[in-house]
Design an enzyme around this catalytic site. Structure first.
Site, short mmCIF file in Angstrom:
data_model
loop_
_atom_site.label_atom_id
_atom_site.label_comp_id
_atom_site.label_asym_id
_atom_site.label_seq_id
_atom_site.Cartn_x
_atom_site.Cartn_y
_atom_site.Cartn_z
N GLU A 134 -6.82 -14.61 6.34
CA GLU A 134 -6.88 -13.65 5.23
C GLU A 134 -6.74 -14.41 3.92
O GLU A 134 -6.06 -15.43 3.87
CB GLU A 134 -5.75 -12.62 5.29
CG GLU A 134 -5.55 -11.94 6.62
CD GLU A 134 -4.16 -11.34 6.73
OE1 GLU A 134 -3.61 -10.89 5.71
OE2 GLU A 134 -3.60 -11.35 7.83
N GLU B 268 -3.42 0.12 0.84
CA GLU B 268 -2.72 0.78 1.94
C GLU B 268 -1.38 1.31 1.44
O GLU B 268 -0.44 0.55 1.21
CB GLU B 268 -2.53 -0.19 3.10
CG GLU B 268 -3.84 -0.68 3.69
CD GLU B 268 -3.65 -1.75 4.74
OE1 GLU B 268 -3.16 -1.44 5.85
OE2 GLU B 268 -3.97 -2.92 4.45
N LYS C 81 2.32 0.54 3.20
CA LYS C 81 2.85 -0.80 3.45
C LYS C 81 4.19 -0.96 2.75
O LYS C 81 4.36 -0.52 1.60
CB LYS C 81 1.86 -1.86 2.96
CG LYS C 81 0.58 -1.93 3.77
CD LYS C 81 -0.25 -3.14 3.40
CE LYS C 81 0.39 -4.40 3.95
NZ LYS C 81 -0.48 -5.58 3.76
N GLU D 114 1.90 -5.35 -2.42
CA GLU D 114 1.54 -5.27 -1.01
C GLU D 114 0.62 -4.09 -0.72
O GLU D 114 -0.16 -4.11 0.23
CB GLU D 114 2.79 -5.17 -0.14
CG GLU D 114 3.60 -6.44 -0.05
CD GLU D 114 2.91 -7.53 0.76
OE1 GLU D 114 2.10 -7.18 1.64
OE2 GLU D 114 3.18 -8.71 0.52
#
Length: 470
Positions: free
Chosen positions: A274, A328, A331, A337
């Site tokens: 990633e 997201e 998270k 994040e």
């Protein structure tokens, strides 16, 4: 210079400056030079507002150039959604399954339950066993990692899938020590000979890549921001090799290469699991905004596609998986994040780094440009959807407005406002149509608290929102 982090992308713990630190995007270092790299993304699902997997698959297939995804599980709905698309899919087995996978019968059942129902209609190319296992410091998991991978590969062999599906496991760069300069890098003592050497030997035998997760974002400081962002900077000079590094990404990859070479495994391909940069962070963070995230990811793509490689690995082309597809909202950790996504949950880009197809890019601009003021619009008002409105409520708005017989042709397939094909976008157009038609009264934009009035023109490309009724 410290530029590494030790933890997964779900964690926010940053080690002290004298320790290696880092997190996660997927890049296979091709042994060929000059070939175009395929573009992939990490498809995380730690959110409660994401579109259905089938809609995601269709969007990626028809609206973007992305042809590879990495999943953090083996979700059957997602695997089914990508059937017959040709998109290359990497799945991940959770860390807690590692001890069980050492049992061949369990490994065979896992392949039978999670892979064989979907293969080959879904193009599954790789299984990742766990995620950053060494960084967990869980000796049970670490001790069983390689045996679990070996058992799973044996299960693939027994199913005649081993020539089509690779086995590997991703690592944070916390597996490294002595990373500056890159030529001095080595694997952490204890893990080098007892875990990583057997692992690399196994990967070499089965022709699978070594997966690492570099994140310049988690290693930069105010002094090294330009180095992390590929901007002009003094760089880093490696006195041993006489090589000069102009960016942190190259230095991180060459540190991994040096550690592998030190154990005699420089021939094993490297996969970067990633890489990304958040578009939003805490108030005290510098270099965290939409423009910087777009700049970083665009430059990473340019770098890996260029074929120039790194100082220690010249003339390499990189296959790249960006972290991440979506923001997201569930998270844990700091604000950043939850904001690594290229797209919002309604499939509107947070920013575009060149992965949208040209016809989509002109009619579906990034969020930060989508509602830019249009000349001559002073004094005009539009009705748009309120952030956080429920999808079901927005669909009711569409059904109500279009059911009145108002002109909803622009949001029907083929119309100038059909893309992005999301309930939020279509609802915004319909709600504004109603608001303008009814005389632009404030209560005509209420829609059960799902609408709000704005002076910023939401028009984009060929999609023009009415501002007055003639």
């Amino acid at each position: 210079m410290n530029y590494m982090r030790l933890s997964s992308s779900c964690s926010s713990f940053i080690y002290p400056a004298n320790m290696i630190t880092m997190v996660a995007f997927l890049i296979i270092l091709s042994t060929e030079s000059g070939a175009d790299a395929s573009i992939g993304v990490n498809y995380g699902t730690l959110a409660n507002n994401l579109p259905p997997p089938r809609q995601v698959a269709e969007f990626l297939l028809h609206s973007t150039v992305i042809n590879r995804i990495r999943l953090f599980n083996a979700d059957p709905q997602i695997l089914q959604a990508f059937a017959h698309t040709g998109v290359a899919v990497t799945v991940t087995i959770s860390n807690d399954q590692i001890p069980h996978l050492t049992n061949l019968s369990f490994a065979q059942r896992w392949i039978s339950d999670h892979i064989q129902p979907h293969f080959p209609s879904t193009n599954i190319i790789r299984i990742l066993v766990g995620n950053e296992v060494i960084s967990t410091a869980n000796h049970l998991l670490i001790r069983n990692l390689v045996p679990a991978m070996q058992s799973l590969h044996t299960a693939l062999v027994s199913s005649s899938l081993h020539r089509r599906i690779q086995i590997s496991t991703p690592h944070s760069l916390g597996i490294l020590s002595h990373t500056t300069p890159p030529s001095s890098a080595r694997f952490r003592q204890g893990y080098d000979t007892h875990v990583l050497k057997p692992l690399l030997s196994f990967l070499r035998t089965i022709a699978s890549p070594f997966v690492v997760n570099p994140y310049p974002f988690f290693g930069y400081s105010p002094e090294t921001l330009d180095f992390a962002l590929f901007r002009p900077n003094p760089g880093l000079f490696d006195q041993d090799t006489k090589l000069h590094y102009t960016n942190m990404f190259d230095a991180q990859l060459d540190s991994v290469y040096s550690a592998m070479e030190r154990l005699g495994f420089s021939d094993v391909a490297i996969v970067v699991g990633e890489i990304g940069w958040p578009s939003k962070g805490d108030k005290d963070q510098i270099g965290v905004d939409v423009a910087t995230a777009a700049e970083f990811n665009r430059k990473v793509m340019d770098r890996v596609n260029s074929g120039t490689g790194t100082p220690l690995m010249p003339n390499r082309t990189f296959e790249t998986y960006i972290f991440a597809l979506f923001n997201e909202n569930l998270k844990p950790g700091p604000v950043s994040e939850r904001n690594f996504g290229l797209f919002r949950s309604d499939l509107i880009p947070v920013y575009d780094i060149g992965i949208l197809r040209p016809t989509v890019r002109t009619s579906n601009p990034p969020e930060n440009n989508r509602r830019s003021p249009v000349g001559g619009s002073s004094g005009k008002r539009w009705c748009v959807t309120k952030a956080g409105a429920e999808t079901e409520a927005l669909q009711r708005n569409i059904d109500y407005v279009c059911g009145l017989g108002l002109d909803c042709e622009p949001i029907i397939e083929g119309g100038p406002c059909f893309l992005p094909n999301t309930v939020e976008a279509h609802s915004a157009y319909a709600m504004n149509l109603f608001y303008q038609t009814m005389g632009r009264h404030e209560f005509d934009c209420d829609f059960d608290k799902t609408g709000e009035i704005t002076s910023i023109d939401p028009s984009y490309g060929d999609c023009q929102y009415q501002a007055e009724i003639v």
